[in-house]
Design a protein around this motif. Structure first.
Motif, PDB file in Angstrom:
ATOM      1  N   LYS A 184       0.823  -1.210   0.000  1.00  0.00           N
ATOM      2  CA  LYS A 184       0.000   0.000   0.000  1.00  0.00           C
ATOM      3  C   LYS A 184       0.857   1.259   0.000  1.00  0.00           C
ATOM      4  CE  LYS A 184      -4.160  -2.009   2.007  1.00  0.00           C
ATOM      5  NZ  LYS A 184      -5.294  -1.845   2.942  1.00  0.00           N
ATOM      6  N   GLN A 185       2.003   1.218   0.691  1.00  0.00           N
ATOM      7  CA  GLN A 185       2.911   2.363   0.677  1.00  0.00           C
ATOM      8  C   GLN A 185       3.460   2.617  -0.726  1.00  0.00           C
ATOM      9  OE1 GLN A 185       5.708   1.011   3.588  1.00  0.00           O
ATOM     10  NE2 GLN A 185       4.427   1.605   5.324  1.00  0.00           N
ATOM     11  N   ASN A 186       3.477   1.590  -1.544  1.00  0.00           N
ATOM     12  CA  ASN A 186       3.911   1.726  -2.929  1.00  0.00           C
ATOM     13  C   ASN A 186       2.733   1.836  -3.896  1.00  0.00           C
ATOM     14  OD1 ASN A 186       7.073   1.295  -3.355  1.00  0.00           O
ATOM     15  ND2 ASN A 186       6.433   0.096  -1.581  1.00  0.00           N
ATOM     16  N   LEU A 187       1.535   2.051  -3.337  1.00  0.00           N
ATOM     17  CA  LEU A 187       0.309   2.249  -4.114  1.00  0.00           C
ATOM     18  C   LEU A 187      -0.021   1.055  -5.000  1.00  0.00           C
ATOM     19  CD1 LEU A 187       0.812   5.995  -5.128  1.00  0.00           C
ATOM     20  CD2 LEU A 187      -0.464   5.076  -3.182  1.00  0.00           C
ATOM     21  N   LEU A 188       0.210  -0.136  -4.467  1.00  0.00           N
ATOM     22  CA  LEU A 188      -0.088  -1.365  -5.185  1.00  0.00           C
ATOM     23  C   LEU A 188      -1.365  -1.991  -4.644  1.00  0.00           C
ATOM     24  CD1 LEU A 188       3.510  -2.896  -5.266  1.00  0.00           C
ATOM     25  CD2 LEU A 188       2.328  -1.732  -7.131  1.00  0.00           C
ATOM     26  N   SER A 189      -2.308  -2.267  -5.516  1.00  0.00           N
ATOM     27  CA  SER A 189      -3.549  -2.935  -5.146  1.00  0.00           C
ATOM     28  C   SER A 189      -3.360  -4.442  -5.183  1.00  0.00           C
ATOM     29  CB  SER A 189      -4.662  -2.528  -6.124  1.00  0.00           C
ATOM     30  OG  SER A 189      -4.893  -1.139  -6.070  1.00  0.00           O
ATOM     31  N   PRO A 190      -4.316  -5.224  -4.646  1.00  0.00           N
ATOM     32  CA  PRO A 190      -4.216  -6.686  -4.759  1.00  0.00           C
ATOM     33  C   PRO A 190      -4.061  -7.097  -6.218  1.00  0.00           C
ATOM     34  CG  PRO A 190      -5.943  -6.106  -3.213  1.00  0.00           C
ATOM     35  CD  PRO A 190      -5.476  -4.811  -3.832  1.00  0.00           C
ATOM     36  N   GLY A 191      -3.110  -7.974  -6.479  1.00  0.00           N
ATOM     37  CA  GLY A 191      -2.841  -8.403  -7.849  1.00  0.00           C
ATOM     38  C   GLY A 191      -1.755  -7.612  -8.535  1.00  0.00           C
ATOM     39  N   ASP A 192      -1.380  -6.443  -7.970  1.00  0.00           N
ATOM     40  CA  ASP A 192      -0.319  -5.635  -8.557  1.00  0.00           C
ATOM     41  C   ASP A 192       1.042  -5.950  -7.963  1.00  0.00           C
ATOM     42  OD1 ASP A 192      -2.255  -4.323  -9.957  1.00  0.00           O
ATOM     43  OD2 ASP A 192      -2.351  -2.596  -8.611  1.00  0.00           O
ATOM     44  N   GLY A 193       1.076  -6.825  -6.955  1.00  0.00           N
ATOM     45  CA  GLY A 193       2.295  -7.043  -6.187  1.00  0.00           C
ATOM     46  C   GLY A 193       3.495  -7.409  -7.030  1.00  0.00           C
ATOM     47  N   ARG A 194       4.586  -6.676  -6.822  1.00  0.00           N
ATOM     48  CA  ARG A 194       5.840  -6.988  -7.487  1.00  0.00           C
ATOM     49  C   ARG A 194       6.604  -7.987  -6.626  1.00  0.00           C
ATOM     50  NH1 ARG A 194       6.435  -1.175  -7.328  1.00  0.00           N
ATOM     51  NH2 ARG A 194       8.167  -1.577  -5.916  1.00  0.00           N
ATOM     52  N   GLN A 195       7.517  -8.721  -7.242  1.00  0.00           N
ATOM     53  CA  GLN A 195       8.267  -9.711  -6.489  1.00  0.00           C
ATOM     54  C   GLN A 195       9.160  -9.070  -5.441  1.00  0.00           C
ATOM     55  OE1 GLN A 195       7.592 -13.041  -6.779  1.00  0.00           O
ATOM     56  NE2 GLN A 195       8.733 -13.056  -4.860  1.00  0.00           N
ATOM     57  N   ASP A 196       9.667  -7.847  -5.718  1.00  0.00           N
ATOM     58  CA  ASP A 196      10.513  -7.188  -4.726  1.00  0.00           C
ATOM     59  C   ASP A 196       9.701  -6.777  -3.497  1.00  0.00           C
ATOM     60  OD1 ASP A 196       9.194  -5.320  -6.410  1.00  0.00           O
ATOM     61  OD2 ASP A 196      10.485  -3.728  -5.665  1.00  0.00           O
ATOM     62  N   ILE A 197       8.394  -6.589  -3.676  1.00  0.00           N
ATOM     63  CA  ILE A 197       7.523  -6.316  -2.537  1.00  0.00           C
ATOM     64  C   ILE A 197       7.221  -7.601  -1.792  1.00  0.00           C
ATOM     65  CG2 ILE A 197       5.242  -5.496  -1.838  1.00  0.00           C
ATOM     66  CD1 ILE A 197       7.049  -3.263  -2.718  1.00  0.00           C
ATOM     67  N   ALA A 198       6.970  -8.666  -2.527  1.00  0.00           N
ATOM     68  CA  ALA A 198       6.589  -9.949  -1.917  1.00  0.00           C
ATOM     69  C   ALA A 198       7.723 -10.569  -1.123  1.00  0.00           C
ATOM     70  CB  ALA A 198       6.111 -10.917  -3.002  1.00  0.00           C
ATOM     71  N   GLY A 199       8.969 -10.305  -1.527  1.00  0.00           N
ATOM     72  CA  GLY A 199      10.096 -10.922  -0.834  1.00  0.00           C
ATOM     73  C   GLY A 199      10.072 -12.425  -1.011  1.00  0.00           C
ATOM     74  N   ASP A 200      10.174 -13.158   0.125  1.00  0.00           N
ATOM     75  CA  ASP A 200      10.171 -14.620   0.027  1.00  0.00           C
ATOM     76  C   ASP A 200       8.768 -15.210   0.200  1.00  0.00           C
ATOM     77  OD1 ASP A 200       9.803 -14.104   2.685  1.00  0.00           O
ATOM     78  OD2 ASP A 200      11.514 -15.269   3.408  1.00  0.00           O
ATOM     79  N   ILE A 201       7.737 -14.352   0.221  1.00  0.00           N
ATOM     80  CA  ILE A 201       6.363 -14.856   0.243  1.00  0.00           C
ATOM     81  C   ILE A 201       5.948 -15.177  -1.193  1.00  0.00           C
ATOM     82  CG2 ILE A 201       3.950 -14.289   0.739  1.00  0.00           C
ATOM     83  CD1 ILE A 201       4.898 -12.408   2.898  1.00  0.00           C
ATOM     84  N   PRO A 202       5.442 -16.368  -1.458  1.00  0.00           N
ATOM     85  CA  PRO A 202       5.015 -16.699  -2.826  1.00  0.00           C
ATOM     86  C   PRO A 202       4.000 -15.683  -3.342  1.00  0.00           C
ATOM     87  CG  PRO A 202       5.033 -18.664  -1.447  1.00  0.00           C
ATOM     88  CD  PRO A 202       5.275 -17.508  -0.530  1.00  0.00           C
TER      89      PRO A 202
END
Length: 465
Positions: free
Chosen positions: A140-158
């Protein structure tokens, strides 16, 4: 104005273009901002309702308002000024113009405790609650909605797990008329991006904007400022890139360095006179941090102890005892325990100091416990800042939840039956009889009746999942 140095005075009097103030520690950031606001008002450059000052904490906002009280004698003017944190500002905006972004009203702000319970109810057992919560906040701090998640945001979470949990979490908030803390800025940015008329209304309203601690903004906060303050505005930002400490919360110092690119006509001023520290402290800080652009010219002219003491000790307990001994030496060993046990040499030279002259900083909370114990043993009076709030203590959240079940507000997680069933087991049978007795009672009578039935909450029948 007579209390300001020449650079502070130049910053206060600058108008007509954006202003970036690079201010090292102790150089009078708050004094400069508050004098600037007072100058804009006293010289009739701005009307009170046109001024917005944004801070990161409620304490900083209160301090700014307190200082303005001594500079502006008209209390009616002070009432009109807008001095708020980013989140408080956005909450006000959403309360006025929430409709276009699809937020249902009335809405409630989700508490951190409830947020944790909700995310946990959605997670598989092998997934970290803290990691998932932090990742959703970062999205949310990067203004990403569900489904927009980048891998660098997800980290080691699938990615598929993050998308699924984030989407379910956000859907639940929408259904329950809830916003979490990060939603406040997220929703306002989306509001301004998608609705030009609303954006222009706030641009026209706040033509003189000041932002404190600009080095600590994240992408969502950066976008908010860019949307509210076009290049024609009188925007003043102040900060110190060497003091950027909230990277773990998504902030980035790159927005500070990008200010001149965003506002090509901006003037840049550097506050370099430190009013807080001795020259010894400033020289030591340069050695630790390095010869950065900000601290290289920092000076104070304040003379003091020529040397700093660095003590290497084997344990946290030994560190705490060393701190106690050092303080007692400075106050001439006021503690009877220390004198009787000869823990200090009272013949040593010590200053005429009191206990209130000292502050002890520590890195993690566990170190604070060792210091507390050492102070108590030595009889040194102290207060610890930043202890856990009572609402975050174990059992308090459960008690508040029970109270809301007894007297529902008509919104929030209380309405989500699937969540309530998972959250507290065996609750309904215990609360329903008490709830019936509250009907028709005054607030005072309800509180008295709940107090009488408090054994319900401590009987062990309410089990958190």
């Amino acid at each position: 104005m007579n209390t300001l140095n020449s650079i502070q005075r130049e910053a206060v009097q600058h108008t007509g273009s954006p202003l970036l103030i690079v201010a090292g520690p102790g150089t009078g950031k708050t004094r400069t901002i508050t004098h600037r606001i007072a100058y804009l008002l006293s010289h009739h450059i701005a009307q009170p309702e046109q001024i917005l000052a944004v801070t990161f904490t409620n304490k900083a906002a209160e301090e700014m308002r307190d200082r303005l009280t001594s500079l502006i004698k008209d209390s009616n003017v002070l009432k009109v000024l807008t001095i708020k944190t980013f989140h408080a500002l956005c909450l006000d905006i959403l309360r006025r113009d929430v409709g276009p972004v699809g937020v249902k009203t009335p809405f409630t702000i989700l508490t951190e405790a409830d947020r944790g319970y909700l995310i946990k109810s959605l997670l598989p057992s092998d997934c970290s609650l803290r990691k998932m919560g932090d990742t959703i906040s970062r999205a949310k701090q990067n203004l990403l909605s569900p489904g927009d998640g980048r891998q660098d945001i997800a980290g080691d979470i699938p990615r598929d797990l993050l998308d699924r949990i984030y989407e379910a979490y956000q859907r639940t908030l929408d259904e329950a008329h809830l916003l979490d803390f990060e939603d406040l800025i997220f929703k306002v940015v989306r509001l301004f991006e998608g609705h030009e008329a609303i954006r222009e209304k706030y641009q026209e309203k706040f033509r003189f904007i000041s932002v404190d601690e600009y080095q600590d903004i994240n992408y969502a906060q950066y976008r908010l400022i860019r949307l509210m303050a076009p290049s024609t505005h009188d925007l003043c930002v102040i900060g110190d890139p060497d003091q950027a400490i909230y990277g773990f919360r998504g902030s980035s110092v790159r927005y500070f360095y990008k200010f001149q690119e965003d506002y090509p006509t901006a003037k840049v001023l550097r506050l370099e006179q430190n009013y807080r520290s001795t020259e010894t402290i400033l020289r030591a800080s340069r050695q630790v941090i390095g010869e950065g652009d900000v601290r290289e010219g920092l000076w104070s002219g304040i003379q003091g102890t020529r040397w700093l003491t660095i003590a290497r000790l084997p344990t946290e307990k030994a560190e705490a005892e060393f701190v106690v001994k050092s303080i007692e030496t400075e106050v001439r060993g006021i503690s009877h325990f220390s004198m009787e046990s000869r823990k200090i040499d009272t013949s040593e030279e010590g200053g005429e100091r009191s206990f209130s002259d000292f502050a002890v900083l520590y890195r993690i909370n566990e170190q604070g416990k060792a210091l507390e114990e050492a102070f108590i043993r030595s009889g040194i009076p102290f207060q610890r800042v930043g202890k856990a709030k009572i609402v975050d203590r174990k059992g308090t959240a459960q008690l508040l939840f029970c109270l809301r079940m007894l007297e529902p507000l008509g919104c929030g997680l209380d309405r989500l039956e699937f969540f309530n069933r998972k959250r507290i087991q065996g609750l309904k049978d215990g609360l329903n009889p008490l709830k019936i007795t509250l009907k028709g009672k005054t607030v005072r009578e309800k509180l008295e009746r709940i107090y009488e039935g408090v054994d319900l909450f401590v009987s062990g029948n309410l089990k958190m999942y």
